[in-house]
Design a protein around this motif. Structure first.
Motif, PDB file in Angstrom:
ATOM      1  N   UNK A 148       0.865  -1.176   0.000  1.00 55.50           N
ATOM      2  CA  UNK A 148       0.000   0.000   0.000  1.00 55.50           C
ATOM      3  C   UNK A 148       0.903   1.227   0.000  1.00 55.50           C
ATOM      4  N   UNK A 149       0.996   1.897  -1.159  1.00 59.05           N
ATOM      5  CA  UNK A 149       1.864   3.066  -1.255  1.00 59.05           C
ATOM      6  C   UNK A 149       1.114   4.303  -0.780  1.00 59.05           C
ATOM      7  N   UNK A 150       1.814   5.165  -0.048  1.00 62.47           N
ATOM      8  CA  UNK A 150       1.142   6.268   0.645  1.00 62.47           C
ATOM      9  C   UNK A 150       1.561   7.656   0.171  1.00 62.47           C
ATOM     10  N   UNK A 151       2.448   7.746  -0.819  1.00 59.55           N
ATOM     11  CA  UNK A 151       2.803   9.071  -1.325  1.00 59.55           C
ATOM     12  C   UNK A 151       2.941   9.042  -2.838  1.00 59.55           C
ATOM     13  N   UNK A 152       2.762  10.194  -3.466  1.00 53.23           N
ATOM     14  CA  UNK A 152       2.747  10.280  -4.930  1.00 53.23           C
ATOM     15  C   UNK A 152       4.046   9.811  -5.556  1.00 53.23           C
ATOM     16  N   UNK A 153       5.168  10.187  -4.963  1.00 56.91           N
ATOM     17  CA  UNK A 153       6.446   9.805  -5.557  1.00 56.91           C
ATOM     18  C   UNK A 153       6.637   8.298  -5.513  1.00 56.91           C
ATOM     19  N   UNK A 154       6.086   7.657  -4.468  1.00 57.85           N
ATOM     20  CA  UNK A 154       6.194   6.202  -4.391  1.00 57.85           C
ATOM     21  C   UNK A 154       5.392   5.558  -5.505  1.00 57.85           C
ATOM     22  N   UNK A 155       4.259   6.137  -5.855  1.00 58.45           N
ATOM     23  CA  UNK A 155       3.430   5.590  -6.928  1.00 58.45           C
ATOM     24  C   UNK A 155       4.117   5.745  -8.275  1.00 58.45           C
ATOM     25  N   UNK A 156       4.791   6.861  -8.475  1.00 57.69           N
ATOM     26  CA  UNK A 156       5.410   7.144  -9.767  1.00 57.69           C
ATOM     27  C   UNK A 156       6.753   6.445  -9.931  1.00 57.69           C
ATOM     28  N   UNK A 157       7.501   6.300  -8.855  1.00 58.66           N
ATOM     29  CA  UNK A 157       8.874   5.824  -8.951  1.00 58.66           C
ATOM     30  C   UNK A 157       9.105   4.465  -8.296  1.00 58.66           C
ATOM     31  N   UNK A 158       8.062   3.906  -7.713  1.00 52.97           N
ATOM     32  CA  UNK A 158       8.219   2.649  -6.989  1.00 52.97           C
ATOM     33  C   UNK A 158       8.661   1.542  -7.953  1.00 52.97           C
ATOM     34  N   UNK A 159       9.695   0.782  -7.606  1.00 55.66           N
ATOM     35  CA  UNK A 159      10.166  -0.282  -8.491  1.00 55.66           C
ATOM     36  C   UNK A 159       9.202  -1.461  -8.515  1.00 55.66           C
ATOM     37  N   UNK A 160       9.445  -2.376  -9.414  1.00 54.18           N
ATOM     38  CA  UNK A 160       8.679  -3.611  -9.455  1.00 54.18           C
ATOM     39  C   UNK A 160       8.812  -4.310  -8.108  1.00 54.18           C
ATOM     40  N   UNK A 161       7.692  -4.751  -7.555  1.00 50.23           N
ATOM     41  CA  UNK A 161       7.696  -5.358  -6.220  1.00 50.23           C
ATOM     42  C   UNK A 161       7.225  -6.804  -6.338  1.00 50.23           C
ATOM     43  N   UNK A 162       8.129  -7.748  -6.576  1.00 49.35           N
ATOM     44  CA  UNK A 162       7.725  -9.134  -6.802  1.00 49.35           C
ATOM     45  C   UNK A 162       7.080  -9.794  -5.592  1.00 49.35           C
ATOM     46  N   UNK A 163       7.419  -9.307  -4.394  1.00 52.86           N
ATOM     47  CA  UNK A 163       6.858  -9.909  -3.184  1.00 52.86           C
ATOM     48  C   UNK A 163       5.393  -9.541  -2.976  1.00 52.86           C
TER      49      UNK A 163
END
Length: 210
Positions: A148-163
């Motif tokens: 659960x991403x909580x900030x805009x930059x995390x949504x735009x720049x968050x890497x692929x999360x295989x887990x």
């Protein structure tokens, strides 16, 4: 205005939901998160929630704390909550302060000038919440998890999360904007209250499903 009194944690948790004002789209998002968690629980699966924000210093930390609180409040022992970031910084002092104002207590269990590790407790809590800044895939965070991403930059720049078995974007305004201003305490408390209210909404919805 600086607040010095401590608010009862349970009262704050309840009033945060009672005073919550969200639009239809936000409500749909919260319900979709609740529905996915409930389905996992109905399949007798352990649920690990990982709240992710770039620096893991403010919003994701507050969300982790309230999510742990909500799981204990509704007696969802199979739901565990963690937090992480794409960078390591620290559990910021104003984050600690706003949570202390609503009844959480912090004890340093591993001292560090840069990134201390805290044991976070509250009235009727079973186990302390461990709080420190870490990467989202740190060994401390159980896998697999719901991201659960909580900030805009995390949504735009968050890497692929295989887990991650599923990923939701639940952004909150960053109280960092008001650091070192007269509105600092007030704005952190506003963010604290919104996160508490929305986490309460999610868990109450889960409780109505299962």
């Amino acid at each position: 205005m600086l607040r010095t009194e401590t608010i009862n944690t349970e009262h704050f948790f309840k009033s945060a939901l009672e005073n919550l004002k969200i639009n239809e789209n936000r409500q749909k998002l919260l319900k979709s998160i609740a529905l996915f968690i409930a389905k996992q629980m109905q399949q007798n699966k352990k649920v690990n929630l990982n709240y992710i924000c770039t620096h893991n210093s403010r919003r994701s930390q507050i969300a982790q704390v309230w999510s742990n609180y909500a799981a204990n409040y509704f007696k969802f022992s199979e739901v565990k909550s963690f937090s992480g970031g794409t960078e390591v910084t620290a559990l910021y002092r104003n984050t600690v302060k706003t949570l202390q104002e609503v009844g959480f207590t912090f004890q340093i269990v591993e001292f560090s000038h840069q990134n201390p590790v805290y044991a976070i407790n509250y009235k009727n809590g079973i186990n302390p919440i461990i709080g420190f800044s870490k990467l989202y895939d740190d060994d401390h965070n159980k896998k697999p998890f719901i991201a659960i991403t909580t900030c805009d930059s995390a949504d735009e720049k968050c890497p692929f999360i295989p887990e991650a078995i599923e990923r939701f974007h639940l952004p909150f305004n960053d109280p960092k904007t008001f650091d070192n201003t007269l509105y600092q305490s007030e704005k952190y408390l506003e963010t604290n209250k919104q996160i508490a209210g929305e986490i309460h909404f999610i868990f109450k919805t889960i409780n109505s499903i299962i």
